[in-house]
Design a protein around this motif. Structure first.
Motif, short mmCIF file in Angstrom:
data_model
loop_
_atom_site.label_atom_id
_atom_site.label_comp_id
_atom_site.label_asym_id
_atom_site.label_seq_id
_atom_site.Cartn_x
_atom_site.Cartn_y
_atom_site.Cartn_z
N ASN A 38 0.83 -1.20 0.00
CA ASN A 38 0.00 0.00 0.00
C ASN A 38 0.86 1.25 0.00
OD1 ASN A 38 -2.29 1.77 0.50
ND2 ASN A 38 -1.50 1.90 2.58
N ARG A 39 1.91 1.23 0.82
CA ARG A 39 2.79 2.39 0.90
C ARG A 39 3.52 2.61 -0.42
NH1 ARG A 39 7.15 1.89 5.45
NH2 ARG A 39 7.75 0.29 3.98
N TYR A 40 3.95 1.50 -1.00
CA TYR A 40 4.69 1.56 -2.26
C TYR A 40 3.83 2.16 -3.38
CZ TYR A 40 6.88 -0.57 -6.44
OH TYR A 40 7.43 -0.80 -7.67
N VAL A 41 2.57 1.70 -3.46
CA VAL A 41 1.67 2.22 -4.49
C VAL A 41 1.34 3.69 -4.21
CG1 VAL A 41 -0.60 1.99 -5.58
CG2 VAL A 41 0.69 -0.05 -4.95
N SER A 42 1.07 4.00 -2.96
CA SER A 42 0.75 5.39 -2.61
C SER A 42 1.91 6.32 -2.96
CB SER A 42 0.47 5.54 -1.11
OG SER A 42 -0.50 4.63 -0.72
N TYR A 43 3.13 5.88 -2.66
CA TYR A 43 4.29 6.71 -2.98
C TYR A 43 4.38 6.95 -4.48
CZ TYR A 43 6.41 6.55 1.70
OH TYR A 43 6.68 6.70 3.04
N GLU A 44 4.18 5.87 -5.24
CA GLU A 44 4.31 6.07 -6.68
C GLU A 44 3.22 7.02 -7.19
OE1 GLU A 44 3.85 2.92 -9.60
OE2 GLU A 44 5.50 3.78 -10.75
N ALA A 45 2.00 6.83 -6.71
CA ALA A 45 0.92 7.71 -7.13
C ALA A 45 1.26 9.15 -6.76
CB ALA A 45 -0.39 7.29 -6.47
N HIS A 46 1.79 9.34 -5.55
CA HIS A 46 2.15 10.69 -5.12
C HIS A 46 3.24 11.28 -6.01
CE1 HIS A 46 2.46 14.11 -2.44
NE2 HIS A 46 3.77 13.99 -2.53
N HIS A 47 4.23 10.46 -6.37
CA HIS A 47 5.27 10.93 -7.28
C HIS A 47 4.67 11.45 -8.57
CE1 HIS A 47 8.81 8.67 -5.34
NE2 HIS A 47 8.95 9.96 -5.17
N PHE A 48 3.71 10.70 -9.10
CA PHE A 48 3.16 11.09 -10.40
C PHE A 48 2.33 12.37 -10.31
CE2 PHE A 48 4.47 6.98 -12.11
CZ PHE A 48 4.97 7.42 -13.33
N LEU A 49 1.80 12.69 -9.14
CA LEU A 49 1.10 13.97 -9.03
C LEU A 49 2.03 15.11 -9.42
CD1 LEU A 49 -0.94 13.71 -5.71
CD2 LEU A 49 -1.62 13.09 -8.01
N GLY A 50 3.30 14.93 -9.09
CA GLY A 50 4.27 15.96 -9.44
C GLY A 50 4.93 15.75 -10.79
N PHE A 51 5.17 14.50 -11.16
CA PHE A 51 6.01 14.23 -12.33
C PHE A 51 5.26 14.15 -13.66
CE2 PHE A 51 9.06 11.86 -9.23
CZ PHE A 51 9.48 13.08 -8.74
N VAL A 52 3.95 14.10 -13.62
CA VAL A 52 3.19 14.12 -14.88
C VAL A 52 3.49 15.43 -15.60
CG1 VAL A 52 0.86 14.47 -15.78
CG2 VAL A 52 1.32 12.56 -14.25
N ARG A 53 3.75 15.37 -16.89
CA ARG A 53 3.98 16.58 -17.68
C ARG A 53 2.96 16.65 -18.80
NH1 ARG A 53 6.12 17.73 -14.02
NH2 ARG A 53 8.30 18.07 -13.51
N PHE A 54 2.24 17.74 -18.87
CA PHE A 54 1.30 17.90 -19.97
C PHE A 54 1.94 18.69 -21.11
CE2 PHE A 54 -1.83 17.37 -16.46
CZ PHE A 54 -2.52 16.30 -16.99
N SER A 55 1.58 18.30 -22.34
CA SER A 55 1.91 19.13 -23.49
C SER A 55 0.61 19.71 -24.00
CB SER A 55 2.53 18.30 -24.62
OG SER A 55 3.55 17.49 -24.11
N LYS A 56 0.68 20.94 -24.45
CA LYS A 56 -0.56 21.55 -24.94
C LYS A 56 -0.62 21.39 -26.46
CE LYS A 56 -3.31 25.65 -24.21
NZ LYS A 56 -3.30 27.03 -23.73
N GLN A 57 -1.67 20.73 -26.92
CA GLN A 57 -1.87 20.58 -28.36
C GLN A 57 -2.48 21.85 -28.93
OE1 GLN A 57 -0.79 17.57 -29.71
NE2 GLN A 57 -0.10 17.37 -27.60
N GLU A 58 -2.44 21.97 -30.26
CA GLU A 58 -2.98 23.17 -30.88
C GLU A 58 -4.45 23.37 -30.54
OE1 GLU A 58 -2.29 23.77 -35.05
OE2 GLU A 58 -0.15 23.34 -34.72
#
Lengths: 259, 479
Positions: free
Chosen positions: A127-147
């Motif tokens: 549970n901790r391992y999954v929560s940590y990864e999910a938390h990481h992705f809250l910050g590490f997700v990068r969006f690109s803006k399409q036209e």
């Protein structure tokens, strides 16, 4: 010697919960049943001798019954923990959940306090391992803006965290259309303003669509890279610390690490 | 002064983020706020790190200066007026645009806006206020904002700004008034403490007003440790609240994530004891959320400041942070860790180990019985471990195998605990013996600090103001 019955189920929360229900109510007894989830490459682990294999078809009503029981008889918190374990990449998680629930229904809401028990501490760790990864992705997700104004992002998580992170972004970017694509599992979460977000399976045919997504977008990517470089203090350069905080596996999808 | 016209946004960002990098605070924590229709952004109490720069520090906020022009001439600062560097200023629109577009792409958690002093503190503060107001009211930005209060600015401006921001900070810069006078002649310690006090009082008033009660008390606590006259004076002076300036349409709490401050260490001759006493006084009396410590670097090559040829005093900074944690989460008090006779931290052992070795009479601790705060005092047991032990022992009597299963690291703890009255193996509760054992465990220093440290060559510790005191040196020699 009685043969072990092994229940094969789909690799999803509903699949695992269905199998829990079926195995539990089969009447073979807890020590004579095992649940095995499908691997992410759609295979199962090695077959065992002297056991019967039973394939369980996912049934949403049965799965609902199990989740309702967990919420009512154990607790809402434990339900969330079990869901996160079901979304992990831990091999054997379905059987672990089964063993954990046996203890859970015996003990009730205090189950997580029994940390000195092997099953509980394993569930706790996953549970901790999954929560940590999910938390990481809250910050590490990068969006690109399409036209078109659509925000797109590609991620490669180890655990199936897409459903754990999407509500955060839907809340944060409530006026934006966005897609987060988990390339490892070929699933994407989609958000359209004013509607609830949802998850879709992307068939191989549609995958080409997502090749366009990672395109080099606009000036803000350059501005971000500029910022990223100039904010570091040269005298304190410390690649080990950086790698420890931001493992290399995340960097492939992050704007600032792309050439 | 040369002002370059038509500088590109990219160039401005490069200059003004480079100028802001020495500010340590980049946390986005302390406030939980849901998103709302028609605006962009939310906030998560635990904070989110979005990236990590080459120095390994977290990037959470778009950390920039509004301008790096400055009328002040603080010796340690890269932006001091006597430095010949390229100067630039953003416009409020540019800051908003960068924040919104970066935020949308999930690069950042919000904005950290600081500034050099342009024309006057009031003038600068007004520019910052205008920027933040634009961001909140026109762009409908609902993410995290950390803003500097400029010391010496009109209290009314600070009061207004606080309604728009999540966290505010005023940098104390140097631990004592004398050092500040010497290195930052334009700054005045009381002027720095006043806005901190002002924000603290309004926060408490606001919390009371909306019915949130917590344990913060604005009445002065007993100031222990070293006497600090400035703090005493500011805290005991009866100050009335600045007139209420809550802007219409703003529906949020006053500086909900609280205040922080920053102290430069190693630029002046203060001891660790002096620095920690200041931190303790700040935590006790000003309800600060964090005190940040920044290892001094002589970036200006100023001959009135110590040279940092061996790099910034990172180990000392690390020890101060460790001790700071002990104050905030472990129930320690500065006076327990240091005193006039031992004014500096042990270079070889972390502050908690060092304390435990001086208090062996309190050990070993029985894991199955000790209360939370006693467990926290055991070297190697942190807040998570202590909480897990307390949880797990409700249902079972714990032994060492169970502790391992709970994920508790026994490397250090093993010398200080018993399970059911037994130590893991026969251990002599003897200071020299345990010291020797603890020294053989490599101190888990942050990556990179450890690279130049070999425990045999004590000469390498000739850090700025960083000497092993004779009694410690003796102790090591005896082993």
């Amino acid at each position: 010697m009685s043969t072990i019955k092994i229940f094969l189920c789909e690799n999803s929360i509903d699949g695992i919960f269905t199998a829990v229900y079926v195995a539990w109510s089969s009447g073979y007894g807890h020590s004579n049943v095992k649940i095995e989830e499908e691997c992410e490459d759609h295979s199962y682990s090695n077959m065992e001798l002297f056991s019967d294999y039973i394939t369980v078809k996912t049934d949403y009503d049965l799965a609902m019954k199990v989740s309702r029981s967990i919420k009512n008889k154990i607790s809402e918190e434990v339900y969330q923990i079990v869901c996160r374990v079901a979304l992990s990449n831990h091999i054997g998680k379905a059987d672990l959940i089964y063993r954990f629930l046996i203890r859970g229904f015996q003990i009730g809401s205090g189950i997580m306090e029994h940390l000195s028990e092997e099953v509980v501490s394993t569930v706790f760790k996953i549970n901790r391992y999954v929560s940590y990864e999910a938390h990481h992705f809250l910050g590490f997700v990068r969006f690109s803006k399409q036209e078109s104004g659509l925000l797109t992002s590609v991620i490669h998580p180890k655990n199936n965290v897409l459903s754990l992170i999407s509500s955060h972004f839907a809340d944060r970017l409530s006026n934006e259309k966005f897609v987060i694509y988990d390339e490892n599992r070929k699933t994407a979460s989609v958000h359209i303003p004013g509607r609830p977000w949802f998850i879709v399976q992307i068939s191989d045919y549609n995958v080409n669509l997502f090749e366009d997504i990672s395109c080099e977008e606009d000036e803000y990517q350059d501005l971000w890279k500029t910022f990223f470089d100039s904010i570091a203090i040269k005298e304190r350069t410390n690649p080990k610390l950086q790698r420890n905080n931001l493992p290399l596996r995340f960097r492939g999808d992050m704007t600032e690490f792309k050439p | 002064m040369v002002i370059q016209e038509n500088m590109s946004l990219q160039r401005k960002l490069e200059i003004l983020s480079d100028a802001a990098k020495y500010d340590v605070a980049c946390t986005s924590s302390g406030v939980d706020r849901k998103g709302s229709q028609g605006s962009m952004g939310n906030s998560v109490a635990c904070g989110i790190c979005h990236s990590f720069s080459a120095d390994g520090r977290c990037i959470s906020l778009l950390k920039i200066l509004f301008t790096n022009e400055c009328i002040f001439d603080c010796k340690y600062c890269i932006n001091r007026s006597s430095n010949d560097i390229v100067r630039a200023s953003f416009t409020p629109q540019e800051v908003c645009e960068l924040t919104m577009e970066f935020y949308k792409r999930n690069y950042i958690e919000g904005l950290f806006l600081s500034s050099g002093i342009l024309v006057s503190p009031n003038y600068t503060m007004e520019l910052i206020l205008e920027t933040i107001r634009l961001l909140r009211e026109v762009h409908r930005f609902n993410g995290y904002i950390h803003c500097k209060a400029i010391p010496g600015a009109d209290p009314v401006l600070i009061e207004t700004l606080g309604w728009y921001t999540d966290r505010m900070s005023v940098n104390l810069e140097l631990p004592t008034a004398e050092s500040l006078k010497e290195l930052a002649p334009h700054k005045n310690r009381k002027n720095i403490l006043k806005p901190i006090r002002q924000i603290q009082l309004r926060r408490e008033h606001n919390k009371e007003f909306i019915g949130i009660t917590d344990n913060t008390v604005s009445s002065p606590k007993m100031i222990t440790g070293r006497e600090d006259n400035d703090i005493k004076e500011i805290v005991t002076t009866k100050t009335s609240l600045v007139p209420y300036q809550k802007p219409v349409g703003i529906n949020r709490r006053y500086v909900p994530a609280g205040q922080s401050t920053q102290i430069i260490i190693g630029a002046t001759k203060e001891t660790d004891y002096q620095i920690m006493s200041v931190s303790q006084a700040l935590y006790d009396n000003f309800d600060l959320k964090r005190v940040f410590y920044s290892a001094f670097m002589n970036i200006n090559q100023d001959n009135r400041l110590p040279a940092t040829t061996q790099g910034p005093p990172l180990l000392r900074e690390h020890r101060l942070y460790q001790a700071d944690w002990l104050l905030r989460f472990y129930g320690f008090h500065t006076n327990e860790l240091l005193d006039e006779k031992n004014p500096n931290f042990n270079v070889l052992l972390d502050p908690k180990c060092d304390w435990a070795l001086r208090h062996l009479d309190l050990f070993p601790v029985e894991v199955n019985k000790a209360d939370y705060y006693t467990l926290l005092r055991v070297p190697g047991i942190g807040t998570n471990s202590a909480r897990r032990i307390i949880m797990a022992r409700k249902s079972a009597v714990l032994d060492f195998k169970d502790l391992k299963r709970l994920g508790i690291v026994l490397k250090r703890a093993v010398y200080f605990i018993t399970c059911n009255g037994r130590t893991m193996y026969p251990i002599k509760i003897d200071e020299n013996f345990i010291t020797r054992q603890l020294l053989s465990i490599k101190d888990r220093l942050p990556f990179g600090i450890d690279k130049d440290i070999t425990y045999q060559q004590l000469s390498l510790f000739d850090d700025v103001n960083f000497q092993i005191n004779p009694s410690q040196a003796m102790k090591i020699a005896n082993i």
